[in-house]
Write a protein that holds these residues in place. Sequence first.
Motif, PDB file in Angstrom:
ATOM      1  N   UNK A   1       0.859  -1.184   0.000  1.00 48.11           N
ATOM      2  CA  UNK A   1       0.000   0.000   0.000  1.00 48.11           C
ATOM      3  C   UNK A   1       0.893   1.230   0.000  1.00 48.11           C
ATOM      4  N   UNK A   2       0.599   2.162  -0.886  1.00 47.49           N
ATOM      5  CA  UNK A   2       1.349   3.412  -0.950  1.00 47.49           C
ATOM      6  C   UNK A   2       0.383   4.586  -0.924  1.00 47.49           C
TER       7      UNK A   2
ATOM      8  N   UNK B   1      -3.847  -2.653  -2.034  1.00 48.62           N
ATOM      9  CA  UNK B   1      -5.036  -3.236  -1.432  1.00 48.62           C
ATOM     10  C   UNK B   1      -5.159  -2.898   0.043  1.00 48.62           C
ATOM     11  N   UNK B   2      -6.294  -2.358   0.400  1.00 47.92           N
ATOM     12  CA  UNK B   2      -6.601  -2.099   1.797  1.00 47.92           C
ATOM     13  C   UNK B   2      -8.053  -2.509   2.004  1.00 47.92           C
ATOM     14  N   UNK B   3      -8.276  -3.329   2.991  1.00 48.52           N
ATOM     15  CA  UNK B   3      -9.606  -3.896   3.164  1.00 48.52           C
ATOM     16  C   UNK B   3     -10.481  -3.008   4.038  1.00 48.52           C
ATOM     17  N   UNK B   4     -11.712  -3.377   4.133  1.00 49.69           N
ATOM     18  CA  UNK B   4     -12.673  -2.692   4.988  1.00 49.69           C
ATOM     19  C   UNK B   4     -12.957  -3.588   6.192  1.00 49.69           C
TER      20      UNK B   4
ATOM     21  N   UNK C   1      -5.592  -0.315   7.909  1.00 50.50           N
ATOM     22  CA  UNK C   1      -6.470  -1.443   7.637  1.00 50.50           C
ATOM     23  C   UNK C   1      -6.850  -2.039   8.997  1.00 50.50           C
ATOM     24  N   UNK C   2      -8.103  -1.902   9.381  1.00 49.74           N
ATOM     25  CA  UNK C   2      -8.519  -2.336  10.709  1.00 49.74           C
ATOM     26  C   UNK C   2      -8.656  -3.851  10.808  1.00 49.74           C
TER      27      UNK C   2
ATOM     28  N   UNK D   1      -0.221   2.591   7.255  1.00 48.78           N
ATOM     29  CA  UNK D   1       0.553   3.084   6.126  1.00 48.78           C
ATOM     30  C   UNK D   1       0.608   4.602   6.160  1.00 48.78           C
ATOM     31  N   UNK D   2       1.793   5.155   5.830  1.00 57.10           N
ATOM     32  CA  UNK D   2       2.014   6.602   5.870  1.00 57.10           C
ATOM     33  C   UNK D   2       2.375   7.126   4.489  1.00 57.10           C
ATOM     34  N   UNK D   3       1.886   8.316   4.187  1.00 55.78           N
ATOM     35  CA  UNK D   3       2.340   9.025   3.010  1.00 55.78           C
ATOM     36  C   UNK D   3       3.656   9.713   3.295  1.00 55.78           C
TER      37      UNK D   3
END
Length: 116
Positions: free
Chosen positions: A1-2, A26-29, A98-99, A105-107
């Motif tokens: 993830x970016x 990909x980051x889920x819900x 992503x819980x 993830x950081x910008x």
Amino acid sequence: VQLQASGGGLVQAGGSLRLSCAVSGNISSPNVMGWYHQAPGKERESVVLMFDDGTKAYGDSVKARFTISRDNAKRTVDLQMSSLKPEDTGVYYCIARDLKTTGLYWGQGTQVTVSS
């Protein structure tokens, strides 16, 4: 993830800026996206977070001045900053968490400078 943040700059006190952040990968819900602020010589602190169900959590110092919005389909999160103060100066980082996996993830950060 970016995460790719943009929109920082130099503004006079009382002015406005809009920051944007795009998430790739990909980051889920459920997940949460938001912004952190690191003032010169200080620790990074949360500005505002927004969950993908629409729940928002603002820091006390930015309530009524900053507005967060996100587009879950586009996977973007924006921060509209108004009535800026010199103490808002610093680097702003967008984050995504992503819980489900607890991945954080950081910008890369974007500089905001508010002149008095």
